[in-house]
Design a protein around this motif. Sequence first.
Motif, PDB file in Angstrom:
ATOM      1  N   THR A   1     110.309  -0.603  -4.812  1.00 38.81           N
ATOM      2  CA  THR A   1     110.571   0.823  -5.123  1.00 38.81           C
ATOM      3  C   THR A   1     110.454   1.906  -3.942  1.00 38.81           C
ATOM      4  O   THR A   1     110.539   2.945  -4.080  1.00 38.81           O
ATOM      5  CB  THR A   1     109.733   1.260  -6.263  1.00 38.81           C
ATOM      6  N   PHE A   2     110.382   1.328  -2.798  1.00 42.06           N
ATOM      7  CA  PHE A   2     110.282   2.152  -1.481  1.00 42.06           C
ATOM      8  C   PHE A   2     111.465   2.070  -0.787  1.00 42.06           C
ATOM      9  O   PHE A   2     111.582   0.661  -0.364  1.00 42.06           O
ATOM     10  CB  PHE A   2     108.886   1.986  -0.675  1.00 42.06           C
ATOM     11  N   GLU A   3     112.313   3.311  -0.468  1.00 41.80           N
ATOM     12  CA  GLU A   3     113.406   3.002   0.576  1.00 41.80           C
ATOM     13  C   GLU A   3     112.836   3.521   1.928  1.00 41.80           C
ATOM     14  O   GLU A   3     113.063   4.698   1.969  1.00 41.80           O
ATOM     15  CB  GLU A   3     114.611   4.123  -0.297  1.00 41.80           C
ATOM     16  N   PRO A   4     112.989   2.585   2.628  1.00 44.41           N
ATOM     17  CA  PRO A   4     112.769   2.820   4.049  1.00 44.41           C
ATOM     18  C   PRO A   4     113.581   3.766   4.770  1.00 44.41           C
ATOM     19  O   PRO A   4     113.334   4.545   5.729  1.00 44.41           O
ATOM     20  CB  PRO A   4     112.690   1.574   4.762  1.00 44.41           C
ATOM     21  N   THR A   5     114.960   3.626   4.399  1.00 48.77           N
ATOM     22  CA  THR A   5     116.118   4.488   4.970  1.00 48.77           C
ATOM     23  C   THR A   5     116.433   5.752   4.186  1.00 48.77           C
ATOM     24  O   THR A   5     117.330   6.287   4.469  1.00 48.77           O
ATOM     25  CB  THR A   5     117.384   3.740   5.144  1.00 48.77           C
TER      26      THR A   5
ATOM     27  N   GLY B   1     113.585  10.426   7.108  1.00 49.48           N
ATOM     28  CA  GLY B   1     112.368  10.877   7.633  1.00 49.48           C
ATOM     29  C   GLY B   1     111.492   9.357   8.126  1.00 49.48           C
ATOM     30  O   GLY B   1     111.966   8.293   8.055  1.00 49.48           O
ATOM     31  N   ASP B   2     110.495   9.655   8.974  1.00 54.06           N
ATOM     32  CA  ASP B   2     110.020   8.486   9.503  1.00 54.06           C
ATOM     33  C   ASP B   2     109.168   7.707   8.388  1.00 54.06           C
ATOM     34  O   ASP B   2     108.615   8.388   7.589  1.00 54.06           O
ATOM     35  CB  ASP B   2     108.917   8.985  10.843  1.00 54.06           C
ATOM     36  N   VAL B   3     109.440   6.323   8.372  1.00 58.79           N
ATOM     37  CA  VAL B   3     108.819   5.475   7.610  1.00 58.79           C
ATOM     38  C   VAL B   3     107.239   5.426   7.557  1.00 58.79           C
ATOM     39  O   VAL B   3     106.686   5.322   6.497  1.00 58.79           O
ATOM     40  CB  VAL B   3     109.258   3.930   7.841  1.00 58.79           C
TER      41      VAL B   3
END
Length: 287
Positions: free
Chosen positions: A189-193, A196-198
């Motif tokens: 559920t977390f979209e790295p792209t 912003g900075d991951v």
Amino acid sequence: MTVQVEDVKAVVSRLAGALVRAFLVMFLVATPSAILPGVGADTKQMVALVALFAGALTFAEYNATYPSLVEFRDAAPFNRIRYLTLYIIVFTLSVMEAAGGAPTPFGRLFEAIGYLIGAALDFPYSPVRLATVMMAGDAGAAEMISVRSAAGTAYLLSVLSLVFFMLIMKLSGWPARHQAFNVWVNLPTFEPTAGGDVIERLERDARINISLGFLLPFLIPAVIGIGSMGLEPFTLNSPQTKVWTVAAWAFIPASLLMRGIAMRRIADMIRSKRESQAGARPGLAHA
């Protein structure tokens, strides 16, 4: 040929793991109705339906190659600790509640321990004291004591599980630094792209989860008390309702705290990886 055998083994292993997890989830859902006395046939049928749905969802999630909802699927023992925490809370509260209707030495022991825990944690502005706010104003003394014992026991178990998770994370270096950690698989559920900075986004989400995990035991009773103004007071007359309500009240904040701590740990791992790569480049260039 060797590659095909390895693929078959991976598929079989994933299928077996999904089946075991589905059974464990179904067992968890059915535990209160199996322990509590006087559960009607209609209630048992409804519980069986919910257990089948939860088991099917768990099987589909763990048998799939690409996850969609379950986080930290390949980062044991995060989900195992959360499952054991919820099961121990539900089992303990069910035994305590069953002792009132069908007394047994085993149930009475749990009831006595729960009474002591509830009394010890029932001080002004404590989560256990606020949990009794959820009760209707005309609730009897015995009902208030029962809720206090259940809330105190569930809250203590959730805190102990959080401490246990932190010890495991510290002693084992969770998630293991010598293994690759796939952010997309373990945080579907977390979209790295997304932008912003991951690292900043992981730390922001970690702060939000930790804050919510700390505040929810205090906020939930207040929200229920405010929301029930002008309506019928909130009651916990049904034993199963009491078990699941108190279990959710204690488990959800602990789960959010674990998630926040885990996300902060992942952010630290990514930062360390970046620093090590940045430190290696000058040496390689010099060589």
